[in-house]
Motif scaffolding. Structure first.
Motif, short mmCIF file in Angstrom:
data_model
loop_
_atom_site.label_atom_id
_atom_site.label_comp_id
_atom_site.label_asym_id
_atom_site.label_seq_id
_atom_site.Cartn_x
_atom_site.Cartn_y
_atom_site.Cartn_z
N GLU A 299 41.74 24.17 35.24
CA GLU A 299 43.04 24.84 35.28
C GLU A 299 44.12 23.78 35.31
O GLU A 299 44.09 22.89 36.17
CB GLU A 299 43.16 25.71 36.54
CG GLU A 299 42.39 27.01 36.44
CD GLU A 299 42.49 27.82 37.71
OE1 GLU A 299 42.10 28.99 37.66
OE2 GLU A 299 42.94 27.30 38.75
N ASN A 447 45.40 34.48 24.16
CA ASN A 447 45.14 35.43 25.24
C ASN A 447 43.70 35.24 25.74
O ASN A 447 43.43 35.23 26.93
CB ASN A 447 45.35 36.86 24.72
CG ASN A 447 44.92 37.90 25.73
OD1 ASN A 447 43.93 38.60 25.54
ND2 ASN A 447 45.63 37.99 26.84
N SER A 450 43.55 31.66 27.52
CA SER A 450 44.39 31.40 28.70
C SER A 450 43.49 31.26 29.92
O SER A 450 42.56 32.04 30.11
CB SER A 450 45.35 32.58 28.90
OG SER A 450 45.97 32.46 30.18
N GLY A 452 44.31 31.70 32.93
CA GLY A 452 44.58 32.79 33.86
C GLY A 452 45.31 32.37 35.12
O GLY A 452 45.59 33.19 36.00
N THR A 455 50.66 33.77 35.87
CA THR A 455 50.81 35.18 35.50
C THR A 455 51.50 35.31 34.16
O THR A 455 51.13 36.13 33.33
CB THR A 455 51.66 35.89 36.58
OG1 THR A 455 51.14 35.51 37.85
CG2 THR A 455 51.58 37.39 36.43
N ARG A 458 48.86 34.59 31.44
CA ARG A 458 47.74 35.53 31.47
C ARG A 458 48.20 36.94 31.09
O ARG A 458 47.67 37.55 30.16
CB ARG A 458 47.13 35.53 32.87
CG ARG A 458 45.92 36.41 33.05
CD ARG A 458 45.49 36.45 34.51
NE ARG A 458 46.48 37.13 35.36
CZ ARG A 458 47.06 36.60 36.44
NH1 ARG A 458 46.76 35.38 36.82
NH2 ARG A 458 47.94 37.29 37.14
N GLU A 459 49.19 37.45 31.80
CA GLU A 459 49.65 38.82 31.57
C GLU A 459 50.61 38.87 30.37
O GLU A 459 50.65 39.86 29.66
CB GLU A 459 50.35 39.37 32.81
CG GLU A 459 49.44 39.42 34.05
CD GLU A 459 48.22 40.31 33.86
OE1 GLU A 459 48.31 41.31 33.10
OE2 GLU A 459 47.18 40.00 34.44
N TYR A 462 48.81 39.02 27.18
CA TYR A 462 48.19 40.34 27.08
C TYR A 462 49.22 41.37 26.63
O TYR A 462 48.95 42.21 25.77
CB TYR A 462 47.61 40.69 28.46
CG TYR A 462 46.80 41.96 28.48
CD1 TYR A 462 45.53 42.01 27.89
CD2 TYR A 462 47.28 43.09 29.12
CE1 TYR A 462 44.78 43.17 27.92
CE2 TYR A 462 46.53 44.26 29.15
CZ TYR A 462 45.29 44.29 28.55
OH TYR A 462 44.56 45.45 28.58
N SER A 495 55.58 29.31 32.21
CA SER A 495 54.19 28.83 32.28
C SER A 495 54.15 27.35 32.59
O SER A 495 55.06 26.60 32.22
CB SER A 495 53.48 29.11 30.94
OG SER A 495 53.53 30.49 30.66
#
Lengths: 593, 93
Positions: A299, A447, A450, A452, A455, A458-459, A462, A495
């Motif tokens: 990460e 997507n 990512s 994760g 947020t 990740r989101e 999505y 990000s």
């Protein structure tokens, strides 16, 4: 500095008796007169086998053969060939019985505009034999660096050359090295980032497969410069041949004492190992990459503080960056910095893929235009279709439309056009590419990849994907475009790493250049390129259809009916819009509406 | 023999050349591998380097074409024009 051109003059008995020595003298005098003595070297050689036609000259690396020379030809030859670069046809040798001699490699458009630095040994050496690398001046730069230059001098040379990271971001390599040099913590590390993951990109894989020693030599020079004694080649396991070749190359270099203790008797120790990554896209990001080496979940984290490995200083450079280093040390910063543009020096390797005739790997001087790459080197679009866009920089990059084809390729200019240099993937798209669908494809990729942690990424990816899926299905609604833009900017701002910050680029750049396609999808429920299945319908033109039954026979759904020699018809309820009928039809009777 | 060449059938070409070399009595022929030469869409590719002559690049090869090149060019010294792309070398450095 090595000479650019070598002129091999045959000085066998036969050629000497035909006046080869006089030719040699007048050649040397003429070369000096033109001030070319640093570029052209005259090399006396043994019998070339064709001395009946002597005196013979072979010009390398052009591979041009001159025969039956007289002293009076020399002045013209030197001026035309060595000064102006135009080989003198009437003095050239044509093999007997060869009516149409095959063209010279450098006259072929694919090769003509390329200039090989990182790929200097491609197709010429056996990557499994270190001797072949050494025969082409391999490890000479490392010897020069560790025996005659101080680490500071090496860093200065790299800084002065203007070399910038070839992994995509374009950070000045010399500055990166200098900061690690000044870091007092030890031990230090060097890492080669070979975690290439952009769809359609294969530059790093090709370099490691074709010339692994160029990377090892570059890393050893870098290690000497910053004061590191060990390093890693981080390479994805999905590149099995590249892994095998770099491992073998490391073993051979160790055997030859080019890795290990006391290299070239200089007291400098350096060794390397291969670290195989599992193939997650995010591992190409430096903080995730080091986490992966350390055995942690890959990460990314916020920077600063600067990336470290095991808490110690580390230099991470891309494969192509490392492969450039030995050449800069051998040939000098001045030579290198004369190639390219003001802020982007040297050459760049690109992989050409997509709708292009000459798919492959090219290395071109920075500043060349996209048009030259796509049309001259790439040979244009197959079947003379219309060029629509080129995607550079993979899922982090953007789409560049036809209006920008004359854009010179360098870090700044590509960014201005809403894309990025990236590591060098270029995917060319013709008129049948739907830009909304392409943006959807890249967002689906990021997507999926990512990590994760943030947020926003990740989101956000999505949410972007959800909107794009809807638009492609014909369920787009008013306000979607504005929402895509707002979301894209938020993801970019919030990000932590490059993956998240750049993932909206395909959406934002396609919105910038191809907004009308989004509008057609949303407002008219129409896909202008005829790609999005929910928005298209296949029909058969009754006038054109000859009733040959080819489409009906090929249809996997048996959705086409009609008697032989009578116009056929597609039953819409059964049609899955696979396009097989369109490809099968020889009369262009099947069309998309 | 890069990934691109292998995917396009370079192993079959290599095998054919190895067999032809073994069958012949040639003592002065060295068969060696190399990796991606750039023009991936025209793989498999073979380069014939003869001393004192410009190298000749052959493209879009099959095992059969490779055998022909071996007998006509390597052993016979005649360039096989139908599969040859060009002669000479690239601009390096």
């Amino acid at each position: 500095m090595p000479h650019i051109t070598n002129v091999m003059i045959c000085t066998c008995t036969n050629c000497i008796s035909n006046g080869a020595l006089d030719i040699k003298d007048s050649l040397e005098a003429e070369i000096k007169q033109q001030g070319l003595q640093d570029d052209v070297l005259v090399v006396p050689t043994g019998a070339s086998g064709l001395c009946v036609n002597g005196p013979i000259l072979i010009v390398q690396p052009d591979g041009i053969f001159y025969q039956k020379l007289k002293s009076k030809d020399i002045a013209n030859l030197v001026e035309e060939h060595f000064l102006k670069g135009r080989p003198v046809k009437k003095l050239m040798y044509v093999p007997p019985g060869e009516e149409s001699p095959i063209p010279e490699l450098r006259s072929i458009p694919f090769f003509k505009d390329q200039r090989l630095i990182a790929l200097r040994n491609r197709g010429v050496i056996d990557p499994d034999r270190i001797d072949e690398y050494i025969a082409r001046d391999g490890y000479k730069a490392l010897a020069k660096a560790v025996t005659s230059m101080s680490p500071e001098e090496v860093i200065k040379e790299i800084s002065d050359s203007g070399l910038r990271g070839r992994g995509g971001a374009g950070f000045p390599t010399g500055r990166k090295w200098e900061s690690r040099r000044k870091d007092t913590r030890t031990p230090k590390y060097v890492v080669c980032n070979a975690d290439e993951g952009d769809p359609g990109a294969f530059m790093d894989r090709s370099i490691v497969e074709a010339d692994p020693h160029s990377v090892i030599e570059g890393m050893a020079i870098g290690a000497y410069a910053v004061g590191a004694s060990s390093g890693y080649v981080y390479i994805r396991i999905e590149y099995p041949l590249a892994v095998k070749r770099i491992q073998k190359a490391i073993e051979q270099a160790r055997e030859y004492g080019l890795l290990g203790k006391d290299i070239f008797g200089s007291g400098f120790d350096f060794d390397l190992q291969v670290f195989k990554g599992a193939g997650a896209f995010v591992c190409g990001e430096t903080t995730a990459l080091v986490a992966s080496i350390e055995g942690r979940i890959p990460e990314p984290r916020q920077r600063p503080p600067r990336t470290t490995l095991w808490g110690k200083p580390v230099v991470i450079n891309n494969v192509e960056t490392w492969a450039n280093v030995p050449v800069i040390i051998s040939w000098g910063a001045k030579w290198f910095s004369e190639i390219g543009t003001e802020k982007s020096k040297g050459t760049k390797v690109f992989s050409l893929a997509g709708n292009i005739n000459n798919a492959g790997l090219v290395e071109v001087p920075m500043g060349i235009t996209l048009r030259e790459i796509v049309y001259n080197i790439g040979g244009g679009i197959p079947r003379n279709k219309e060029f629509k866009a080129v995607q550079t920089g993979g899922p982090s990059g953007g789409f560049i439309p036809a209006g920008f084809l004359d854009l010179p390729v360098d870090y700044e200019r590509l960014a201005e056009a809403g894309s990025m240099m990236g590591s060098g993937g270029m995917v060319v798209m013709d008129e049948h590419a739907c830009m909304v669908e392409m943006a959807r494809y890249f967002v689906a990729f990021t997507n999926d990849e990512s990590c994760g942690k943030c947020t926003s990424c990740r989101e956000g990816s999505y949410a972007l994907l959800g909107i794009l899926n809807r638009i492609c299905k014909g369920e787009g609604k008013e306000g979607d475009i504005e929402l895509l833009e707002e979301l894209g900017e938020a993801i970019r701002d919030a990000s932590q790493c490059g993956l998240g910050q750049s993932l909206p680029n395909p959406v934002l750049s396609s919105l910038r250049h191809f907004r009308d396609e989004y509008e057609a999808h949303i407002n008219e429920k129409r896909c202008p390129a005829g790609v999005c299945k929910a928005l298209i319908r296949y029909t058969i033109d009754e006038e054109k259809c000859t009733g040959c039954t080819r489409c009906a026979k090929n249809c996997p759904q048996e959705a086409i009916i009609g008697e032989p020699k009578q116009p056929h018809k597609i039953i819409e309820e059964k049609c899955i819009k696979c396009g097989v009928c369109m490809d099968a039809c020889k009369f262009d009777a099947v069309t998309v509406v | 023999m890069g990934t691109c060449g292998i995917a396009a059938g370079a192993r079959g070409v290599m095998k054919a050349l190895t067999e032809e070399l073994e069958k012949s009595d040639a003592k002065d022929v060295l068969l060696s591998i190399s990796s991606c030469a750039g023009l991936c869409s025209r793989e498999p590719m073979v380069t014939i380097e003869e001393q004192g002559k410009p190298a000749v690049k052959y493209v879009d090869l099959t095992a059969e074409k490779a055998r022909k090149i071996f007998s006509e060019h390597v052993l016979g010294g005649r360039i096989v024009n139908d599969c040859a792309l060009a002669a000479g070398s690239e601009r390096t450095l």
